[in-house]
Design a protein around this motif. Structure first.
Motif, short mmCIF file in Angstrom:
data_model
loop_
_atom_site.label_atom_id
_atom_site.label_comp_id
_atom_site.label_asym_id
_atom_site.label_seq_id
_atom_site.Cartn_x
_atom_site.Cartn_y
_atom_site.Cartn_z
N PHE A 79 0.87 -1.17 0.00
CA PHE A 79 0.00 0.00 0.00
C PHE A 79 0.90 1.22 0.00
O PHE A 79 1.75 1.37 0.88
CB PHE A 79 -0.92 0.01 1.23
CG PHE A 79 -1.90 1.15 1.19
CD1 PHE A 79 -3.03 1.07 0.40
CD2 PHE A 79 -1.67 2.30 1.93
CE1 PHE A 79 -3.93 2.13 0.34
CE2 PHE A 79 -2.56 3.36 1.88
CZ PHE A 79 -3.69 3.27 1.08
N VAL A 80 0.76 2.07 -1.01
CA VAL A 80 1.66 3.21 -1.17
C VAL A 80 0.87 4.51 -1.24
O VAL A 80 -0.25 4.55 -1.74
CB VAL A 80 2.55 3.07 -2.43
CG1 VAL A 80 3.50 1.90 -2.29
CG2 VAL A 80 1.71 2.91 -3.68
N LYS A 81 1.50 5.56 -0.74
CA LYS A 81 0.97 6.92 -0.84
C LYS A 81 2.00 7.73 -1.61
O LYS A 81 3.17 7.78 -1.24
CB LYS A 81 0.76 7.53 0.54
CG LYS A 81 -0.36 6.91 1.33
CD LYS A 81 -0.55 7.64 2.65
CE LYS A 81 -1.69 7.02 3.44
NZ LYS A 81 -1.96 7.76 4.67
N GLU A 82 1.54 8.35 -2.69
CA GLU A 82 2.42 9.20 -3.50
C GLU A 82 1.69 10.51 -3.74
O GLU A 82 0.76 10.58 -4.56
CB GLU A 82 2.75 8.52 -4.83
CG GLU A 82 3.55 7.24 -4.67
CD GLU A 82 3.75 6.49 -5.98
OE1 GLU A 82 3.16 6.89 -7.00
OE2 GLU A 82 4.48 5.50 -5.96
N GLY A 83 2.07 11.55 -3.00
CA GLY A 83 1.37 12.82 -3.09
C GLY A 83 -0.06 12.67 -2.62
O GLY A 83 -0.32 12.19 -1.53
N LEU A 84 -1.01 13.05 -3.48
CA LEU A 84 -2.43 12.93 -3.13
C LEU A 84 -2.99 11.56 -3.47
O LEU A 84 -4.13 11.26 -3.11
CB LEU A 84 -3.24 14.01 -3.86
CG LEU A 84 -2.89 15.45 -3.50
CD1 LEU A 84 -3.68 16.42 -4.36
CD2 LEU A 84 -3.13 15.72 -2.02
#
Length: 107
Positions: A79-84
């Motif tokens: 599970f990744v978060k990249e910016g928004l």
């Protein structure tokens, strides 16, 4: 044969199941679709089928049917978060190619 997940993915799946209020795990599967042939499918599981394989990590169960496992063996769910943007990412050693939009893959 094995499916693994990162700590971030396990935490997110656990959070989803807790918020949902029921479920024994998350099904990871494939369906025929898209430019490249196969797409990943994620859905909650409330009861197991006879042919299901269960992989547990950090107290979270990932359930995979036998037909999908052939294409998913060795996959790591992240599970990744990249910016928004945020979402699940599939690190699949069996994928030989992906379509340009990232919605499907081939083996």
């Amino acid at each position: 044969m094995a499916i693994t997940m990162t700590d971030a993915a396990a935490a997110r799946v656990s959070s989803f199941i807790t918020n949902r209020g029921k479920g024994i795990g998350l099904r990871l599967g494939v369906k025929t679709t898209g430019c490249s042939g196969l797409a990943y499918v994620l859905e909650f599981v409330d009861e197991l089928a006879a042919e299901d394989q269960v992989f547990e990590q950090n107290g979270v169960k990932i359930i995979v049917d036998a037909k999908s496992l052939i294409h998913l063996d060795g996959t790591e769910l992240d599970f990744v978060k990249e910016g928004l943007n945020e979402g699940f990412q599939f690190n699949n050693p069996n994928a030989k190619g992906e379509c340009g939009c990232g919605e499907s893959f081939s083996v």
